[in-house]
Design a protein around this motif. Sequence first.
Motif, PDB file in Angstrom:
ATOM      1  N   PRO A  54      53.364  43.046  82.946  1.00 23.32           N
ATOM      2  CA  PRO A  54      52.846  43.891  84.042  1.00 23.32           C
ATOM      3  C   PRO A  54      51.328  43.835  84.199  1.00 23.32           C
ATOM      4  O   PRO A  54      50.619  43.249  83.366  1.00 23.32           O
ATOM      5  N   GLU A  55      50.850  44.483  85.239  1.00 25.37           N
ATOM      6  CA  GLU A  55      49.399  44.619  85.455  1.00 25.37           C
ATOM      7  C   GLU A  55      48.795  45.414  84.293  1.00 25.37           C
ATOM      8  O   GLU A  55      49.376  46.392  83.838  1.00 25.37           O
ATOM      9  N   CYS A  56      47.637  44.993  83.836  1.00 23.21           N
ATOM     10  CA  CYS A  56      46.884  45.698  82.784  1.00 23.21           C
ATOM     11  C   CYS A  56      47.728  46.043  81.565  1.00 23.21           C
ATOM     12  O   CYS A  56      47.842  47.210  81.201  1.00 23.21           O
ATOM     13  N   PRO A  60      44.229  50.416  79.093  1.00 19.45           N
ATOM     14  CA  PRO A  60      44.614  51.493  80.018  1.00 19.45           C
ATOM     15  C   PRO A  60      44.248  51.064  81.438  1.00 19.45           C
ATOM     16  O   PRO A  60      43.282  50.316  81.628  1.00 19.45           O
ATOM     17  N   TYR A  61      45.012  51.539  82.425  1.00 18.80           N
ATOM     18  CA  TYR A  61      44.675  51.245  83.815  1.00 18.80           C
ATOM     19  C   TYR A  61      43.735  52.351  84.291  1.00 18.80           C
ATOM     20  O   TYR A  61      44.166  53.374  84.815  1.00 18.80           O
ATOM     21  N   ALA A  62      42.445  52.151  84.038  1.00 24.18           N
ATOM     22  CA  ALA A  62      41.454  53.192  84.346  1.00 24.18           C
ATOM     23  C   ALA A  62      40.126  52.523  84.670  1.00 24.18           C
ATOM     24  O   ALA A  62      39.657  51.656  83.923  1.00 24.18           O
ATOM     25  N   ARG A 126      42.583  36.107  90.605  1.00 23.11           N
ATOM     26  CA  ARG A 126      41.782  37.330  90.517  1.00 23.11           C
ATOM     27  C   ARG A 126      42.195  38.235  91.673  1.00 23.11           C
ATOM     28  O   ARG A 126      42.167  37.788  92.832  1.00 23.11           O
ATOM     29  N   LYS A 127      42.563  39.471  91.353  1.00 22.66           N
ATOM     30  CA  LYS A 127      43.045  40.402  92.386  1.00 22.66           C
ATOM     31  C   LYS A 127      42.105  40.363  93.584  1.00 22.66           C
ATOM     32  O   LYS A 127      40.891  40.587  93.452  1.00 22.66           O
ATOM     33  N   THR A 128      42.711  40.087  94.725  1.00 19.53           N
ATOM     34  CA  THR A 128      41.917  39.799  95.913  1.00 19.53           C
ATOM     35  C   THR A 128      41.607  41.065  96.717  1.00 19.53           C
ATOM     36  O   THR A 128      40.560  41.186  97.337  1.00 19.53           O
ATOM     37  N   LEU A 130      41.137  44.961  96.272  1.00 19.13           N
ATOM     38  CA  LEU A 130      40.973  46.004  95.250  1.00 19.13           C
ATOM     39  C   LEU A 130      41.616  47.310  95.705  1.00 19.13           C
ATOM     40  O   LEU A 130      41.627  47.647  96.896  1.00 19.13           O
ATOM     41  N   PHE A 131      42.175  48.013  94.739  1.00 12.54           N
ATOM     42  CA  PHE A 131      42.943  49.241  95.005  1.00 12.54           C
ATOM     43  C   PHE A 131      41.974  50.408  95.135  1.00 12.54           C
ATOM     44  O   PHE A 131      41.598  51.040  94.157  1.00 12.54           O
ATOM     45  N   ASP A 132      41.565  50.643  96.362  1.00 11.62           N
ATOM     46  CA  ASP A 132      40.665  51.761  96.671  1.00 11.62           C
ATOM     47  C   ASP A 132      41.398  52.668  97.639  1.00 11.62           C
ATOM     48  O   ASP A 132      41.473  52.365  98.840  1.00 11.62           O
ATOM     49  N   ILE A 168      48.366  40.377  92.784  1.00 17.20           N
ATOM     50  CA  ILE A 168      48.375  41.489  91.826  1.00 17.20           C
ATOM     51  C   ILE A 168      48.465  42.797  92.598  1.00 17.20           C
ATOM     52  O   ILE A 168      47.579  43.146  93.376  1.00 17.20           O
ATOM     53  N   CYS A 169      49.546  43.501  92.377  1.00 13.60           N
ATOM     54  CA  CYS A 169      49.775  44.876  92.822  1.00 13.60           C
ATOM     55  C   CYS A 169      49.359  45.127  94.280  1.00 13.60           C
ATOM     56  O   CYS A 169      50.055  44.734  95.191  1.00 13.60           O
ATOM     57  N   TYR A 170      48.212  45.745  94.503  1.00 14.91           N
ATOM     58  CA  TYR A 170      47.789  46.121  95.863  1.00 14.91           C
ATOM     59  C   TYR A 170      47.769  44.907  96.791  1.00 14.91           C
ATOM     60  O   TYR A 170      47.920  45.051  98.004  1.00 14.91           O
ATOM     61  N   ASP A 171      47.633  43.691  96.218  1.00 13.04           N
ATOM     62  CA  ASP A 171      47.695  42.461  97.025  1.00 13.04           C
ATOM     63  C   ASP A 171      48.991  42.383  97.827  1.00 13.04           C
ATOM     64  O   ASP A 171      49.031  41.726  98.880  1.00 13.04           O
ATOM     65  N   ILE A 172      50.054  43.030  97.348  1.00 12.90           N
ATOM     66  CA  ILE A 172      51.348  42.913  98.040  1.00 12.90           C
ATOM     67  C   ILE A 172      51.299  43.561  99.431  1.00 12.90           C
ATOM     68  O   ILE A 172      52.094  43.243 100.314  1.00 12.90           O
ATOM     69  N   ARG A 173      50.343  44.481  99.618  1.00 14.77           N
ATOM     70  CA  ARG A 173      50.254  45.159 100.926  1.00 14.77           C
ATOM     71  C   ARG A 173      49.680  44.246 102.014  1.00 14.77           C
ATOM     72  O   ARG A 173      49.680  44.617 103.187  1.00 14.77           O
ATOM     73  N   PHE A 174      49.161  43.107 101.606  1.00  8.19           N
ATOM     74  CA  PHE A 174      48.514  42.206 102.567  1.00  8.19           C
ATOM     75  C   PHE A 174      49.393  40.979 102.712  1.00  8.19           C
ATOM     76  O   PHE A 174      49.403  40.105 101.839  1.00  8.19           O
ATOM     77  N   GLY A 195      52.324  44.477  88.874  1.00 10.71           N
ATOM     78  CA  GLY A 195      51.810  45.597  89.666  1.00 10.71           C
ATOM     79  C   GLY A 195      51.997  46.916  88.957  1.00 10.71           C
ATOM     80  O   GLY A 195      52.906  47.065  88.147  1.00 10.71           O
ATOM     81  N   ALA A 196      51.118  47.861  89.251  1.00  5.66           N
ATOM     82  CA  ALA A 196      51.255  49.203  88.680  1.00  5.66           C
ATOM     83  C   ALA A 196      51.114  50.206  89.810  1.00  5.66           C
ATOM     84  O   ALA A 196      50.064  50.842  89.954  1.00  5.66           O
ATOM     85  N   PHE A 197      52.157  50.310  90.641  1.00  3.96           N
ATOM     86  CA  PHE A 197      52.151  51.393  91.621  1.00  3.96           C
ATOM     87  C   PHE A 197      52.226  52.713  90.848  1.00  3.96           C
ATOM     88  O   PHE A 197      52.384  52.725  89.634  1.00  3.96           O
ATOM     89  N   ASN A 198      52.134  53.799  91.549  1.00  2.00           N
ATOM     90  CA  ASN A 198      52.036  55.107  90.895  1.00  2.00           C
ATOM     91  C   ASN A 198      53.116  56.024  91.454  1.00  2.00           C
ATOM     92  O   ASN A 198      53.892  55.623  92.335  1.00  2.00           O
ATOM     93  N   THR A 199      53.128  57.259  90.996  1.00  2.00           N
ATOM     94  CA  THR A 199      54.233  58.142  91.378  1.00  2.00           C
ATOM     95  C   THR A 199      54.053  58.732  92.791  1.00  2.00           C
ATOM     96  O   THR A 199      54.949  59.402  93.293  1.00  2.00           O
ATOM     97  N   THR A 200      52.914  58.475  93.423  1.00  2.00           N
ATOM     98  CA  THR A 200      52.750  58.877  94.833  1.00  2.00           C
ATOM     99  C   THR A 200      53.194  57.754  95.758  1.00  2.00           C
ATOM    100  O   THR A 200      54.054  57.932  96.630  1.00  2.00           O
ATOM    101  N   THR A 201      52.620  56.566  95.573  1.00  2.00           N
ATOM    102  CA  THR A 201      52.920  55.465  96.511  1.00  2.00           C
ATOM    103  C   THR A 201      54.145  54.652  96.102  1.00  2.00           C
ATOM    104  O   THR A 201      54.737  53.979  96.940  1.00  2.00           O
ATOM    105  N   GLY A 202      54.519  54.736  94.824  1.00  2.00           N
ATOM    106  CA  GLY A 202      55.695  53.982  94.377  1.00  2.00           C
ATOM    107  C   GLY A 202      56.954  54.357  95.149  1.00  2.00           C
ATOM    108  O   GLY A 202      57.611  53.491  95.756  1.00  2.00           O
ATOM    109  N   GLY A 234      46.990  59.844  81.438  1.00  4.70           N
ATOM    110  CA  GLY A 234      46.362  58.834  82.292  1.00  4.70           C
ATOM    111  C   GLY A 234      47.193  58.526  83.533  1.00  4.70           C
ATOM    112  O   GLY A 234      48.046  59.304  83.966  1.00  4.70           O
ATOM    113  N   TYR A 235      46.928  57.362  84.095  1.00  7.17           N
ATOM    114  CA  TYR A 235      47.601  56.872  85.306  1.00  7.17           C
ATOM    115  C   TYR A 235      49.109  56.792  85.058  1.00  7.17           C
ATOM    116  O   TYR A 235      49.549  56.235  84.048  1.00  7.17           O
ATOM    117  N   GLN A 236      49.868  57.339  85.953  1.00  4.87           N
ATOM    118  CA  GLN A 236      51.333  57.310  85.804  1.00  4.87           C
ATOM    119  C   GLN A 236      51.910  56.173  86.638  1.00  4.87           C
ATOM    120  O   GLN A 236      52.001  56.265  87.874  1.00  4.87           O
TER     121      GLN A 236
HETATM  122  N1  LIG Z   1      47.316  48.861  90.763  1.00  3.05           N
HETATM  123  C1  LIG Z   1      47.398  48.889  92.059  1.00  3.05           C
HETATM  124  O1  LIG Z   1      46.897  48.032  92.767  1.00  3.05           O
HETATM  125  C2  LIG Z   1      48.185  50.027  92.623  1.00  3.05           C
HETATM  126  C3  LIG Z   1      48.612  49.791  94.043  1.00  3.05           C
HETATM  127  C4  LIG Z   1      49.372  50.934  94.596  1.00  3.05           C
HETATM  128  O2  LIG Z   1      49.769  51.838  93.892  1.00  3.05           O
HETATM  129  C5  LIG Z   1      49.639  50.928  96.027  1.00  3.05           C
HETATM  130  O3  LIG Z   1      50.196  51.918  96.503  1.00  3.05           O
HETATM  131  O4  LIG Z   1      49.314  49.961  96.714  1.00  3.05           O
END
Ligand SMILES: NC(=O)CCC(=O)C(=O)O
Length: 300
Positions: A54-56, A60-62, A126-128, A130-132, A168-174, A195-202, A234-236
Amino acid sequence: MPVPKIPLARNLNIALIQLIAGADKAANLSKVTQFIDSAITKSKIGKIDVVMLPECFNSPYAVDKFREYAEEIPNGETSRLLSELASKHDVFIVGGSIPEHDTLNDKIFNTSLTFNPLGQIIAKHRKTHLFDIDIPNGITFKESETLSAGDKATVFKLGDFGNVGLGICYDIRFPELAMAASRAPNNSFAMFYPGAFNTTTGPLHWHLLAKARAVDNEIFTVLCSPGRDVGGSGYQAYGHSLVVDPYGKVIAEAGEGEEILYAQLDKEILPAARSGIPVHYQRRFDVYEDVTPTTKVSDL
Ligand SMILES: NC(=O)CCC(=O)C(=O)O
């Protein structure tokens, strides 16, 4: 409709390692070693061709921890360990991601390495994107506070199986990364997304995005998440590592905790999907632009 090329040459057995990484890097790496050993020795689907992390997985994913845990590539301890494990087990390892320290410019990247069964690095992404994000009453996260973004899409040759793309993770949205990877001349049969989605967006988007990228491009999508650290501060992570076929059907899914998820990518499914629903060949680049020629892709 003829299917010009079979991008997956033979069935591919994959093991996804859904583990929980903590603050102790040595313990994380020892866990990786044990999980990979078990994935190989306890497989009930035959010889494993690819192990994915998995990612990280070593930190820790922080945002405030990435620099502390970052390593140089390829000389850091995590790169060396994955190289040894790949050759020991005669397996490809899609090595999730780790914080990378690029000492040339003192930047930190979220970087994924893939090793071949000889232990050689055959891909580096390299993650293209960034998860902001900032969702009120949900989650705020800003990777760009400490990370720099990669500047290319990544496609590579997975031995004689065929080509795959990596994000990597957030890259999937693009969708552009998967579009460029799946179309000629790159012709990938799958996108791999640690990828490490979280309990809100997962719950909102994890399955949806995996299916969307699979159906849009008629490829497999393979998503490997950390397990959820229930009770941790930490990050869930969401968990639910997932494999989706080119029809958009989930063929394997993990739960929330630590586990090894196995799946077989059937070489017949991709050409069947593309000949039955031939969107892959019906695109109208006379009406809209193809992103492939203008996407910067790693050398194959
Ligand atoms: N590690 C990440 O990039 C998290 C991405 C994520 O949770 C999303 O909703 O997108």
